[in-house]
Design an enzyme around this catalytic site. Structure first.
Site, mmCIF file in Angstrom:
data_model
loop_
_atom_site.group_PDB
_atom_site.id
_atom_site.type_symbol
_atom_site.label_atom_id
_atom_site.label_comp_id
_atom_site.label_asym_id
_atom_site.label_seq_id
_atom_site.Cartn_x
_atom_site.Cartn_y
_atom_site.Cartn_z
ATOM 1 N N HIS A 16 8.885 -2.315 -31.804
ATOM 2 C CA HIS A 16 8.154 -0.893 -31.767
ATOM 3 C C HIS A 16 8.054 -0.380 -30.473
ATOM 4 O O HIS A 16 7.714 -1.044 -29.595
ATOM 5 C CB HIS A 16 6.830 -0.908 -32.558
ATOM 6 C CG HIS A 16 6.250 0.377 -32.697
ATOM 7 N ND1 HIS A 16 4.941 0.314 -32.322
ATOM 8 C CD2 HIS A 16 6.813 1.542 -33.046
ATOM 9 C CE1 HIS A 16 4.654 1.630 -32.800
ATOM 10 N NE2 HIS A 16 5.592 2.371 -33.094
ATOM 11 N N GLU A 43 12.960 0.265 -32.173
ATOM 12 C CA GLU A 43 12.608 1.781 -32.187
ATOM 13 C C GLU A 43 12.131 2.309 -30.971
ATOM 14 O O GLU A 43 11.314 1.501 -30.321
ATOM 15 C CB GLU A 43 11.449 1.830 -33.282
ATOM 16 C CG GLU A 43 10.832 3.272 -33.984
ATOM 17 C CD GLU A 43 9.841 3.755 -33.067
ATOM 18 O OE1 GLU A 43 9.330 4.653 -33.304
ATOM 19 O OE2 GLU A 43 9.227 3.102 -32.294
ATOM 20 N N ASP A 45 11.101 6.394 -28.817
ATOM 21 C CA ASP A 45 10.492 7.863 -29.271
ATOM 22 C C ASP A 45 10.965 8.721 -27.905
ATOM 23 O O ASP A 45 11.068 8.059 -26.783
ATOM 24 C CB ASP A 45 8.864 7.939 -28.914
ATOM 25 C CG ASP A 45 8.314 6.798 -29.798
ATOM 26 O OD1 ASP A 45 8.384 6.968 -31.029
ATOM 27 O OD2 ASP A 45 7.626 5.985 -29.241
ATOM 28 N N HIS A 58 6.312 8.719 -25.730
ATOM 29 C CA HIS A 58 5.647 8.879 -27.028
ATOM 30 C C HIS A 58 4.748 10.134 -27.023
ATOM 31 O O HIS A 58 4.971 10.898 -27.900
ATOM 32 C CB HIS A 58 5.125 7.613 -27.226
ATOM 33 C CG HIS A 58 4.043 7.521 -28.552
ATOM 34 N ND1 HIS A 58 3.097 8.355 -28.848
ATOM 35 C CD2 HIS A 58 4.713 7.323 -29.770
ATOM 36 C CE1 HIS A 58 2.504 8.156 -30.018
ATOM 37 N NE2 HIS A 58 3.668 7.627 -30.915
ATOM 38 N N GLU A 118 13.587 7.691 -32.491
ATOM 39 C CA GLU A 118 12.651 8.470 -33.370
ATOM 40 C C GLU A 118 12.475 9.805 -32.381
ATOM 41 O O GLU A 118 12.114 9.905 -31.259
ATOM 42 C CB GLU A 118 11.353 7.801 -33.154
ATOM 43 C CG GLU A 118 10.316 8.828 -34.037
ATOM 44 C CD GLU A 118 8.888 8.492 -33.989
ATOM 45 O OE1 GLU A 118 8.696 7.365 -33.852
ATOM 46 O OE2 GLU A 118 8.151 9.412 -34.317
HETATM 47 O O1 G3P Z 1 9.222 5.332 -36.105
HETATM 48 C C1 G3P Z 1 8.109 4.730 -36.514
HETATM 49 C C2 G3P Z 1 6.660 4.729 -35.670
HETATM 50 O O2 G3P Z 1 7.106 4.622 -34.361
HETATM 51 C C3 G3P Z 1 6.029 6.178 -35.849
HETATM 52 O O3 G3P Z 1 4.703 6.286 -35.255
HETATM 53 O O4 G3P Z 1 3.354 7.003 -33.443
HETATM 54 O O5 G3P Z 1 4.390 4.930 -33.084
HETATM 55 O O6 G3P Z 1 5.629 6.699 -33.017
HETATM 56 P P1 G3P Z 1 4.595 6.152 -33.498
HETATM 57 MG MG MG Z 2 7.657 5.835 -32.801
#
Ligand code: G3P
Ligand code: MG
Length: 256
Positions: A16, A43, A45, A58, A118
């Site tokens: 993540h 994953e 952002d 993020h 994302e």
């Molecule tokens: O993509 C899944 C997750 O990353 C969504 O929440 O706030 O960590 O971007 P966040």
């Molecule tokens: Mg995310």
């Protein structure tokens, strides 16, 4: 080109925000930490800077992970890239830059790291952000797309329906996933309207019945953010196909 929903063809465990919580989020340092532990799937952002250049970030504002004040959209990408995205985490990471999306994605591609990108639009910039990320992803993976090697192509996800619709408009050939904290009653209609292939949801709100419903409808099912191996095993037993984790120390990439 119409993308039909299908089962998950990607890695099962993703780090993540690039490298979980063992290094500053959404940075190359995080990526390297994951790689050291065998991770080859992430994953992360993506958001637009003032000049429309996407960066790996993020929050829509500075202060938590990047030293500074104001919004991401108050700065050009080159300015953000010179900021410190590491010292909030640990002194040894001081000076770790905010990555430019293109460079970050190229690094991942060169190292065989599969990406769930994302799309994280700053408020009001959904359409531009979705379109920009999709256009860049399509260009970076043009050869793989042409060859039909779709397992190598990134998966775009977003909480923003507008961003996904824009991504579909600009580059329908790059697959999309609907991010929903909780599955709305009309989740399938939403997924169909952007021709998504998967549903990404918060595991805390998922039930075995909902998991069955998603899978029975032919969609891939991915959960965020799963940090407990026992819970991860339970979710997999419900039919969840993949998840991202912050705890790349507790959950190995070959977790089963
Ligand atoms: O993509 C899944 C997750 O990353 C969504 O929440 O706030 O960590 O971007 P966040
Ligand atoms: Mg995310």
């Amino acid at each position: 080109m119409t993308t039909l929903p299908g089962s998950w063809r990607y890695p099962r465990v993703l780090a993540h925000r690039g490298g979980g919580v063992l290094a500053p989020e959404n940075t190359l340092a995080g990526l390297r930490e994951g790689m050291r532990r065998g991770y080859r799937a992430i994953e992360y952002d993506i958001m637009l800077a003032r000049d429309g250049v996407p960066v790996v970030m993020h929050d829509p504002y500075l202060g938590r992970t990047v030293l500074g004040t104001g919004n991401v959209f108050d700065y050009d990408a080159i300015e953000l890239a010179a900021m410190d995205a590491g010292s909030w985490f640990a002194r040894e990471h001081e000076g770790e830059p905010v990555p430019l999306f293109v460079e970050f994605a190229q690094f991942c591609k060169a190292h065989g790291i599969w990406m769930n990108m994302e799309i994280k639009p700053a408020p009001g910039y959904d359409i531009e952000t979705g379109g920009t990320v999709a256009r860049i992803a399509a260009a970076l993976f043009a050869d793989e797309i042409a060859a039909g090697d779709m397992a190598a192509v990134p998966l775009l996800s977003s909480f923003s329906h507008l961003a996904l619709a824009s991504a579909r408009e600009v580059a329908p050939e790059v697959p999309r996933a609907c991010l929903m904290s909780e599955l709305a009653p009309d989740w399938e209609r939403r997924a169909q309207s952007v021709e998504a292939i998967a549903i990404h949801t918060n595991h805390k709100h998922l039930t075995p019945a909902l998991a069955r419903e998603v899978r029975a409808a032919g969609y891939g099912l991915f959960c965020y953010t799963v940090n407990d191996p026992v819970r991860a095993r339970e979710l997999l037993s419900w039919g969840v196909e993949a998840f991202c984790t912050d705890r790349i120390d507790l959950i190995k990439p070959d977790f089963a």
